[in-house]
Design a protein around this motif. Sequence first.
Motif, PDB file in Angstrom:
ATOM      1  N   VAL A  13       0.809  -1.233   0.000  1.00 10.65           N
ATOM      2  CA  VAL A  13       0.000   0.000   0.000  1.00 10.65           C
ATOM      3  C   VAL A  13       0.836   1.275   0.000  1.00 10.65           C
ATOM      4  O   VAL A  13       0.312   2.362   0.237  1.00 10.65           O
ATOM      5  CB  VAL A  13      -0.980   0.027   1.204  1.00 10.65           C
ATOM      6  CG1 VAL A  13      -2.023  -1.064   1.054  1.00 10.65           C
ATOM      7  CG2 VAL A  13      -0.254  -0.087   2.543  1.00 10.65           C
ATOM      8  N   HIS A  14       2.135   1.144  -0.274  1.00 16.42           N
ATOM      9  CA  HIS A  14       2.975   2.347  -0.300  1.00 16.42           C
ATOM     10  C   HIS A  14       4.068   2.202  -1.352  1.00 16.42           C
ATOM     11  O   HIS A  14       5.149   1.664  -1.082  1.00 16.42           O
ATOM     12  CB  HIS A  14       3.576   2.591   1.090  1.00 16.42           C
ATOM     13  CG  HIS A  14       4.222   3.937   1.225  1.00 16.42           C
ATOM     14  ND1 HIS A  14       4.403   4.551   2.453  1.00 16.42           N
ATOM     15  CD2 HIS A  14       4.727   4.797   0.306  1.00 16.42           C
ATOM     16  CE1 HIS A  14       5.000   5.729   2.260  1.00 16.42           C
ATOM     17  NE2 HIS A  14       5.216   5.896   0.970  1.00 16.42           N
ATOM     18  N   VAL A  15       3.771   2.663  -2.565  1.00 18.41           N
ATOM     19  CA  VAL A  15       4.766   2.648  -3.655  1.00 18.41           C
ATOM     20  C   VAL A  15       4.646   3.951  -4.459  1.00 18.41           C
ATOM     21  O   VAL A  15       3.597   4.599  -4.461  1.00 18.41           O
ATOM     22  CB  VAL A  15       4.573   1.441  -4.604  1.00 18.41           C
ATOM     23  CG1 VAL A  15       4.725   0.129  -3.864  1.00 18.41           C
ATOM     24  CG2 VAL A  15       3.222   1.498  -5.309  1.00 18.41           C
ATOM     25  N   HIS A  16       5.723   4.300  -5.125  1.00 14.67           N
ATOM     26  CA  HIS A  16       5.747   5.520  -5.948  1.00 14.67           C
ATOM     27  C   HIS A  16       6.305   5.190  -7.327  1.00 14.67           C
ATOM     28  O   HIS A  16       7.507   5.283  -7.553  1.00 14.67           O
ATOM     29  CB  HIS A  16       6.633   6.593  -5.317  1.00 14.67           C
ATOM     30  CG  HIS A  16       6.261   6.970  -3.912  1.00 14.67           C
ATOM     31  ND1 HIS A  16       5.397   7.994  -3.611  1.00 14.67           N
ATOM     32  CD2 HIS A  16       6.660   6.467  -2.707  1.00 14.67           C
ATOM     33  CE1 HIS A  16       5.272   8.111  -2.296  1.00 14.67           C
ATOM     34  NE2 HIS A  16       6.028   7.190  -1.725  1.00 14.67           N
ATOM     35  N   MET A  17       5.437   4.788  -8.256  1.00 13.00           N
ATOM     36  CA  MET A  17       5.890   4.533  -9.627  1.00 13.00           C
ATOM     37  C   MET A  17       5.801   5.832 -10.427  1.00 13.00           C
ATOM     38  O   MET A  17       4.915   6.641 -10.214  1.00 13.00           O
ATOM     39  CB  MET A  17       5.014   3.474 -10.304  1.00 13.00           C
ATOM     40  CG  MET A  17       4.827   2.186  -9.515  1.00 13.00           C
ATOM     41  SD  MET A  17       6.383   1.441  -8.984  1.00 13.00           S
ATOM     42  CE  MET A  17       5.767  -0.016  -8.111  1.00 13.00           C
TER      43      MET A  17
ATOM     44  N   ILE B 232      -6.559   9.524   2.205  1.00  7.58           N
ATOM     45  CA  ILE B 232      -5.946  10.780   1.763  1.00  7.58           C
ATOM     46  C   ILE B 232      -4.634  10.937   2.523  1.00  7.58           C
ATOM     47  O   ILE B 232      -4.608  10.839   3.748  1.00  7.58           O
ATOM     48  CB  ILE B 232      -6.860  11.985   2.119  1.00  7.58           C
ATOM     49  CG1 ILE B 232      -8.307  11.756   1.655  1.00  7.58           C
ATOM     50  CG2 ILE B 232      -6.268  13.289   1.578  1.00  7.58           C
ATOM     51  CD1 ILE B 232      -8.506  11.685   0.162  1.00  7.58           C
ATOM     52  N   LYS B 233      -3.560  11.189   1.782  1.00 10.34           N
ATOM     53  CA  LYS B 233      -2.256  11.341   2.435  1.00 10.34           C
ATOM     54  C   LYS B 233      -1.860  12.807   2.536  1.00 10.34           C
ATOM     55  O   LYS B 233      -2.047  13.579   1.588  1.00 10.34           O
ATOM     56  CB  LYS B 233      -1.181  10.581   1.661  1.00 10.34           C
ATOM     57  CG  LYS B 233       0.204  10.641   2.325  1.00 10.34           C
ATOM     58  CD  LYS B 233       1.226   9.881   1.498  1.00 10.34           C
ATOM     59  CE  LYS B 233       2.615   9.949   2.124  1.00 10.34           C
ATOM     60  NZ  LYS B 233       3.642   9.370   1.242  1.00 10.34           N
ATOM     61  N   LEU B 234      -1.327  13.155   3.691  1.00  3.49           N
ATOM     62  CA  LEU B 234      -0.816  14.510   3.929  1.00  3.49           C
ATOM     63  C   LEU B 234       0.612  14.420   4.451  1.00  3.49           C
ATOM     64  O   LEU B 234       0.981  13.461   5.121  1.00  3.49           O
ATOM     65  CB  LEU B 234      -1.679  15.218   4.977  1.00  3.49           C
ATOM     66  CG  LEU B 234      -3.164  15.407   4.636  1.00  3.49           C
ATOM     67  CD1 LEU B 234      -3.899  15.976   5.847  1.00  3.49           C
ATOM     68  CD2 LEU B 234      -3.341  16.310   3.421  1.00  3.49           C
TER      69      LEU B 234
ATOM     70  N   VAL C 250       2.467   6.537   7.934  1.00  4.89           N
ATOM     71  CA  VAL C 250       3.228   5.793   6.928  1.00  4.89           C
ATOM     72  C   VAL C 250       4.701   5.690   7.341  1.00  4.89           C
ATOM     73  O   VAL C 250       5.184   6.464   8.169  1.00  4.89           O
ATOM     74  CB  VAL C 250       3.117   6.440   5.519  1.00  4.89           C
ATOM     75  CG1 VAL C 250       1.671   6.478   5.058  1.00  4.89           C
ATOM     76  CG2 VAL C 250       3.738   7.827   5.480  1.00  4.89           C
ATOM     77  N   HIS C 251       5.369   4.728   6.784  1.00  5.85           N
ATOM     78  CA  HIS C 251       6.807   4.459   6.978  1.00  5.85           C
ATOM     79  C   HIS C 251       7.353   4.858   8.350  1.00  5.85           C
ATOM     80  O   HIS C 251       8.322   5.594   8.466  1.00  5.85           O
ATOM     81  CB  HIS C 251       7.663   5.055   5.852  1.00  5.85           C
ATOM     82  CG  HIS C 251       7.482   6.511   5.543  1.00  5.85           C
ATOM     83  ND1 HIS C 251       7.395   7.481   6.509  1.00  5.85           N
ATOM     84  CD2 HIS C 251       7.393   7.151   4.356  1.00  5.85           C
ATOM     85  CE1 HIS C 251       7.272   8.658   5.916  1.00  5.85           C
ATOM     86  NE2 HIS C 251       7.250   8.486   4.618  1.00  5.85           N
ATOM     87  N   LEU C 252       6.743   4.306   9.397  1.00  8.24           N
ATOM     88  CA  LEU C 252       7.220   4.592  10.755  1.00  8.24           C
ATOM     89  C   LEU C 252       8.589   3.932  10.950  1.00  8.24           C
ATOM     90  O   LEU C 252       8.766   2.756  10.649  1.00  8.24           O
ATOM     91  CB  LEU C 252       6.203   4.083  11.775  1.00  8.24           C
ATOM     92  CG  LEU C 252       6.483   4.486  13.230  1.00  8.24           C
ATOM     93  CD1 LEU C 252       5.177   4.728  13.993  1.00  8.24           C
ATOM     94  CD2 LEU C 252       7.324   3.458  13.960  1.00  8.24           C
TER      95      LEU C 252
ATOM     96  N   THR D 125       6.507  -1.179   1.302  1.00  7.92           N
ATOM     97  CA  THR D 125       7.916  -0.958   0.913  1.00  7.92           C
ATOM     98  C   THR D 125       8.320   0.503   0.770  1.00  7.92           C
ATOM     99  O   THR D 125       9.495   0.808   0.821  1.00  7.92           O
ATOM    100  CB  THR D 125       8.240  -1.654  -0.426  1.00  7.92           C
ATOM    101  OG1 THR D 125       7.424  -1.087  -1.450  1.00  7.92           O
ATOM    102  CG2 THR D 125       8.038  -3.149  -0.316  1.00  7.92           C
ATOM    103  N   ASP D 126       7.366   1.412   0.534  1.00  5.76           N
ATOM    104  CA  ASP D 126       7.738   2.781   0.156  1.00  5.76           C
ATOM    105  C   ASP D 126       8.729   2.746  -1.023  1.00  5.76           C
ATOM    106  O   ASP D 126       9.704   3.497  -1.053  1.00  5.76           O
ATOM    107  CB  ASP D 126       8.310   3.560   1.341  1.00  5.76           C
ATOM    108  CG  ASP D 126       8.367   5.062   1.078  1.00  5.76           C
ATOM    109  OD1 ASP D 126       7.826   5.522   0.052  1.00  5.76           O
ATOM    110  OD2 ASP D 126       8.966   5.782   1.904  1.00  5.76           O
ATOM    111  N   HIS D 127       8.448   1.855  -1.966  1.00  5.75           N
ATOM    112  CA  HIS D 127       9.297   1.741  -3.162  1.00  5.75           C
ATOM    113  C   HIS D 127       9.298   3.079  -3.899  1.00  5.75           C
ATOM    114  O   HIS D 127       8.281   3.519  -4.421  1.00  5.75           O
ATOM    115  CB  HIS D 127       8.725   0.641  -4.064  1.00  5.75           C
ATOM    116  CG  HIS D 127       9.467   0.418  -5.350  1.00  5.75           C
ATOM    117  ND1 HIS D 127      10.665  -0.262  -5.413  1.00  5.75           N
ATOM    118  CD2 HIS D 127       9.173   0.764  -6.631  1.00  5.75           C
ATOM    119  CE1 HIS D 127      11.078  -0.324  -6.668  1.00  5.75           C
ATOM    120  NE2 HIS D 127      10.199   0.303  -7.435  1.00  5.75           N
TER     121      HIS D 127
END
Length: 471
Positions: free
Chosen positions: A58-62, A151-153, A240-242, A316-318
């Motif tokens: 649930v955490h990737v940046h393509m 929603i991400k902030l 996210v990504h703690l 992963t925060d890829h």
Amino acid sequence: MRRTLIKGGRIVTAVDDYVGDLLLEDGRIEAIGRTLDADDAEVHDAAGLLVMPGGVDVHVHMETPMGDGVETCDSFETGTISAAFGGTTTIVDFAQQFRGESPKTALDRRLASAEAQCVIDFGFHSILTDVNPSALAELPDLVNNDGVSSIKLYMAYPDVLMVDDADIYRTMRKVGDHGGMVNLHAENGVVIQAMIEEALEAGNTSPKYHQLTRPQLMEGEATHRVIRIAELAEVPVYIVHLSAKEALDAVVEARDRGIPAFAETCPHYLFLDKSEYDRPGFDAAKFVMTPPLRDHDCQQALWRGLKFDDLQIVSTDHCPFCFNEKAHGLLKSKQLGKDDFSKIPNGAPGVEFRLPLLFDGGVREGRINLNRFVQLIATAPAKMFGLFPRKGTIAVGSDADIVLFDPQEKHILSADTHHSNVDYSLFEGREVTGRVKKVFSRGELIVDGEEWLGKTGRGRFQKRSASGRIL
Ligand SMILES: [Zn+2]
């Protein structure tokens, strides 16, 4: 009618563990039984293999623009192929609103590109960078009709992504009223900015200063602060990504009081620590992600959090940038920050290695059991983000997203053999036990050992519901 029979595997979900057969039909799980037969089915022998639900990351940046032409180096196609080889069958990426833009326009832009390219199923979180009345007014529809229930902030990156506490509160009220959830990047952005300026003024430009200017205390402070704002707004909150134990302490304290505070961590925080920044020369830039790698103590705290459910998800925060500029150009590479650590694009790759790393370091090392493993990589993310029970488990009627995993096979993690565009790995040369052998996405075999069988653009947008968040 396409039918597939997976025979004799050890079927593992977040709660089950038994040997049996699965019949996949028209993209879904049709039947589960001790022994099943289907004359016309394609048969896969899974003896000795784990049969698990496909991973949900649930955490990737393509192909994500970072401003000034800088962009992550995986396209939706290469990034999702890499995910699939790692046993992930659903990603949730981000649709970032630019200042002055409608969040729905941002979603449409990302959807067009993802629909053309993704090889596995995908969803989006919205990122708001400009919390104005018209953007807020769009949120109920995004949450309830467009399938974007989170929603991400950002509390970090002033002047670029950061919103202030009042905007966080306003967004939480609006989203919470409609059953959605707000995700936070929790770091004190303005203090960190002051520390970065202080370092640069003193002539400290090497990658190590990325870590030294983003202290654990400032992640802890922001995490505490935003949980208190969520408490006031009476909405669930997801960090996210703690990475820092100070941040985990804030989550634990809130959860102990019954506050719906949730958090994810990432493999790099579990397996690496800040000593990587002592690498000579510019090599340390490979590890410039945000938050940075932490103390060894934090790893112990994070594992404990995963074990006792103070952390619910491993994502992963890829966010890949090449180390060298040759492969995909300077704007997709770490070399941008060769003379100034604050210009190194923040982010690191990892979408392909989540399952093998967590299996090897978690299950095999005895830190978590097999059911908890499946919970962390598939079931909890599907539930938290409104994809369950379509995704995240093995059940009759669920999508036939299935991974066959060999718990005994050893292999070496390396950029030479991974499938991402990125030219390095955080885990280069690390041997792990446990390997993805076959991957089915909606019943279709897309990964068969080393072979890629999926088609570009076969992935489908997943509308996520707003009701599934509480575990
Ligand atoms: Zn991220």
